[in-house]
Design a protein around this motif. Structure first.
Motif, PDB file in Angstrom:
ATOM      1  N   ALA A 156       2.473  12.523  -3.389  1.00  0.00           N
ATOM      2  CA  ALA A 156       3.136  13.641  -4.057  1.00  0.00           C
ATOM      3  C   ALA A 156       2.141  14.668  -4.599  1.00  0.00           C
ATOM      4  O   ALA A 156       2.537  15.762  -4.989  1.00  0.00           O
ATOM      5  N   ALA A 157       0.863  14.339  -4.616  1.00  0.00           N
ATOM      6  CA  ALA A 157      -0.160  15.235  -5.170  1.00  0.00           C
ATOM      7  C   ALA A 157      -0.316  16.486  -4.312  1.00  0.00           C
ATOM      8  O   ALA A 157      -0.163  16.449  -3.089  1.00  0.00           O
ATOM      9  N   PRO A 158      -0.627  17.609  -4.952  1.00  0.00           N
ATOM     10  CA  PRO A 158      -0.849  18.849  -4.203  1.00  0.00           C
ATOM     11  C   PRO A 158      -1.979  18.717  -3.166  1.00  0.00           C
ATOM     12  O   PRO A 158      -1.979  19.417  -2.158  1.00  0.00           O
ATOM     13  N   SER A 159      -2.913  17.811  -3.392  1.00  0.00           N
ATOM     14  CA  SER A 159      -4.049  17.648  -2.473  1.00  0.00           C
ATOM     15  C   SER A 159      -3.718  16.778  -1.264  1.00  0.00           C
ATOM     16  O   SER A 159      -4.555  16.629  -0.369  1.00  0.00           O
ATOM     17  N   CYS A 160      -2.513  16.226  -1.202  1.00  0.00           N
ATOM     18  CA  CYS A 160      -2.162  15.295  -0.122  1.00  0.00           C
ATOM     19  C   CYS A 160      -2.356  15.933   1.253  1.00  0.00           C
ATOM     20  O   CYS A 160      -2.971  15.345   2.133  1.00  0.00           O
ATOM     21  N   ASP A 161      -1.822  17.134   1.449  1.00  0.00           N
ATOM     22  CA  ASP A 161      -1.900  17.767   2.765  1.00  0.00           C
ATOM     23  C   ASP A 161      -3.350  17.976   3.204  1.00  0.00           C
ATOM     24  O   ASP A 161      -3.702  17.671   4.338  1.00  0.00           O
ATOM     25  N   GLY A 162      -4.190  18.471   2.295  1.00  0.00           N
ATOM     26  CA  GLY A 162      -5.593  18.704   2.641  1.00  0.00           C
ATOM     27  C   GLY A 162      -6.340  17.415   2.929  1.00  0.00           C
ATOM     28  O   GLY A 162      -7.135  17.339   3.872  1.00  0.00           O
ATOM     29  N   THR A 163      -6.087  16.402   2.124  1.00  0.00           N
ATOM     30  CA  THR A 163      -6.729  15.101   2.333  1.00  0.00           C
ATOM     31  C   THR A 163      -6.290  14.502   3.667  1.00  0.00           C
ATOM     32  O   THR A 163      -7.110  13.983   4.428  1.00  0.00           O
ATOM     33  N   LEU A 164      -4.998  14.590   3.948  1.00  0.00           N
ATOM     34  CA  LEU A 164      -4.467  14.057   5.198  1.00  0.00           C
ATOM     35  C   LEU A 164      -5.017  14.826   6.398  1.00  0.00           C
ATOM     36  O   LEU A 164      -5.386  14.243   7.414  1.00  0.00           O
ATOM     37  N   ARG A 165      -5.109  16.130   6.268  1.00  0.00           N
ATOM     38  CA  ARG A 165      -5.648  16.976   7.344  1.00  0.00           C
ATOM     39  C   ARG A 165      -7.109  16.595   7.639  1.00  0.00           C
ATOM     40  O   ARG A 165      -7.505  16.475   8.797  1.00  0.00           O
ATOM     41  N   ALA A 166      -7.893  16.379   6.590  1.00  0.00           N
ATOM     42  CA  ALA A 166      -9.294  15.986   6.770  1.00  0.00           C
ATOM     43  C   ALA A 166      -9.401  14.609   7.421  1.00  0.00           C
ATOM     44  O   ALA A 166     -10.236  14.389   8.303  1.00  0.00           O
ATOM     45  N   ALA A 204       0.828  -1.204   0.000  1.00  0.00           N
ATOM     46  CA  ALA A 204       0.000   0.000   0.000  1.00  0.00           C
ATOM     47  C   ALA A 204       0.864   1.256   0.000  1.00  0.00           C
ATOM     48  O   ALA A 204       0.577   2.218  -0.728  1.00  0.00           O
ATOM     49  N   ILE A 205       1.925   1.261   0.782  1.00  0.00           N
ATOM     50  CA  ILE A 205       2.829   2.411   0.820  1.00  0.00           C
ATOM     51  C   ILE A 205       3.503   2.587  -0.538  1.00  0.00           C
ATOM     52  O   ILE A 205       3.574   3.697  -1.069  1.00  0.00           O
ATOM     53  N   ALA A 206       3.981   1.508  -1.115  1.00  0.00           N
ATOM     54  CA  ALA A 206       4.637   1.578  -2.426  1.00  0.00           C
ATOM     55  C   ALA A 206       3.681   2.074  -3.503  1.00  0.00           C
ATOM     56  O   ALA A 206       4.077   2.829  -4.390  1.00  0.00           O
ATOM     57  N   GLY A 207       2.434   1.696  -3.414  1.00  0.00           N
ATOM     58  CA  GLY A 207       1.442   2.093  -4.407  1.00  0.00           C
ATOM     59  C   GLY A 207       0.872   3.479  -4.204  1.00  0.00           C
ATOM     60  O   GLY A 207       0.066   3.949  -5.009  1.00  0.00           O
ATOM     61  N   SER A 208       1.271   4.163  -3.155  1.00  0.00           N
ATOM     62  CA  SER A 208       0.683   5.462  -2.841  1.00  0.00           C
ATOM     63  C   SER A 208       1.584   6.644  -3.183  1.00  0.00           C
ATOM     64  O   SER A 208       1.267   7.781  -2.840  1.00  0.00           O
ATOM     65  N   ALA A 209       2.679   6.415  -3.868  1.00  0.00           N
ATOM     66  CA  ALA A 209       3.639   7.490  -4.156  1.00  0.00           C
ATOM     67  C   ALA A 209       2.986   8.672  -4.878  1.00  0.00           C
ATOM     68  O   ALA A 209       3.215   9.826  -4.515  1.00  0.00           O
ATOM     69  N   VAL A 229       4.106  11.606   5.662  1.00  0.00           N
ATOM     70  CA  VAL A 229       3.239  10.955   4.674  1.00  0.00           C
ATOM     71  C   VAL A 229       3.288  11.663   3.326  1.00  0.00           C
ATOM     72  O   VAL A 229       3.544  11.041   2.306  1.00  0.00           O
ATOM     73  N   CYS A 230       3.040  12.947   3.300  1.00  0.00           N
ATOM     74  CA  CYS A 230       3.035  13.695   2.045  1.00  0.00           C
ATOM     75  C   CYS A 230       4.460  14.059   1.646  1.00  0.00           C
ATOM     76  O   CYS A 230       5.357  14.124   2.488  1.00  0.00           O
ATOM     77  N   ALA A 231       4.664  14.315   0.362  1.00  0.00           N
ATOM     78  CA  ALA A 231       5.977  14.710  -0.118  1.00  0.00           C
ATOM     79  C   ALA A 231       6.423  16.008   0.549  1.00  0.00           C
ATOM     80  O   ALA A 231       7.581  16.178   0.854  1.00  0.00           O
ATOM     81  N   ARG A 232       5.458  16.888   0.788  1.00  0.00           N
ATOM     82  CA  ARG A 232       5.742  18.123   1.526  1.00  0.00           C
ATOM     83  C   ARG A 232       5.432  17.854   2.987  1.00  0.00           C
ATOM     84  O   ARG A 232       4.537  17.074   3.309  1.00  0.00           O
ATOM     85  N   PRO A 233       6.127  18.514   3.909  1.00  0.00           N
ATOM     86  CA  PRO A 233       5.854  18.290   5.334  1.00  0.00           C
ATOM     87  C   PRO A 233       4.409  18.614   5.691  1.00  0.00           C
ATOM     88  O   PRO A 233       3.855  19.607   5.232  1.00  0.00           O
ATOM     89  N   PHE A 234       3.824  17.767   6.514  1.00  0.00           N
ATOM     90  CA  PHE A 234       2.462  17.954   7.014  1.00  0.00           C
ATOM     91  C   PHE A 234       2.499  18.931   8.173  1.00  0.00           C
ATOM     92  O   PHE A 234       3.269  18.769   9.112  1.00  0.00           O
ATOM     93  N   ALA A 235       1.670  19.955   8.117  1.00  0.00           N
ATOM     94  CA  ALA A 235       1.701  21.012   9.129  1.00  0.00           C
ATOM     95  C   ALA A 235       0.941  20.645  10.391  1.00  0.00           C
ATOM     96  O   ALA A 235       1.108  21.264  11.421  1.00  0.00           O
ATOM     97  N   GLY A 236       0.078  19.662  10.339  1.00  0.00           N
ATOM     98  CA  GLY A 236      -0.707  19.289  11.516  1.00  0.00           C
ATOM     99  C   GLY A 236      -2.098  19.881  11.475  1.00  0.00           C
ATOM    100  O   GLY A 236      -2.521  20.432  10.460  1.00  0.00           O
ATOM    101  N   PRO A 237      -2.826  19.801  12.591  1.00  0.00           N
ATOM    102  CA  PRO A 237      -4.212  20.275  12.626  1.00  0.00           C
ATOM    103  C   PRO A 237      -4.325  21.740  12.255  1.00  0.00           C
ATOM    104  O   PRO A 237      -3.461  22.536  12.607  1.00  0.00           O
ATOM    105  N   ALA A 238      -5.378  22.062  11.540  1.00  0.00           N
ATOM    106  CA  ALA A 238      -5.604  23.465  11.149  1.00  0.00           C
ATOM    107  C   ALA A 238      -6.252  24.229  12.265  1.00  0.00           C
ATOM    108  O   ALA A 238      -6.863  23.711  13.134  1.00  0.00           O
TER     109      ALA A 238
END
Length: 69
Positions: free
Chosen positions: A24-34, A15-20, A60-69
């Protein structure tokens, strides 16, 4: 028991290998935050576990995750 652990581990690695692309998508941070907010709400996660979850999600995301909004 060991067979079950191996089965789960193999599934996680695949699953991790298949999620690259998703990670890397720009939406990763928002999806992860939700998703994080949903887990905190649905499981009534306390402050200590919220901090641990936020720390664990940083990579998780290619860019650092900022945490809860």
């Amino acid at each position: 028991m060991r067979e079950e652990i191996n089965r789960v581990t193999i599934g996680l690695v695949r699953a991790i290998a298949g999620s690259a692309a998703v990670r890397a998508a720009p939406s990763c941070d928002g999806t992860l935050r939700a998703a994080e907010a949903s887990v905190r709400r649905d499981l009534s996660v306390d402050r200590l576990r919220t901090a641990a979850l936020t720390h664990a999600l940083r990579s998780v995301c290619a860019r650092p995750f900022a945490g809860p909004a």
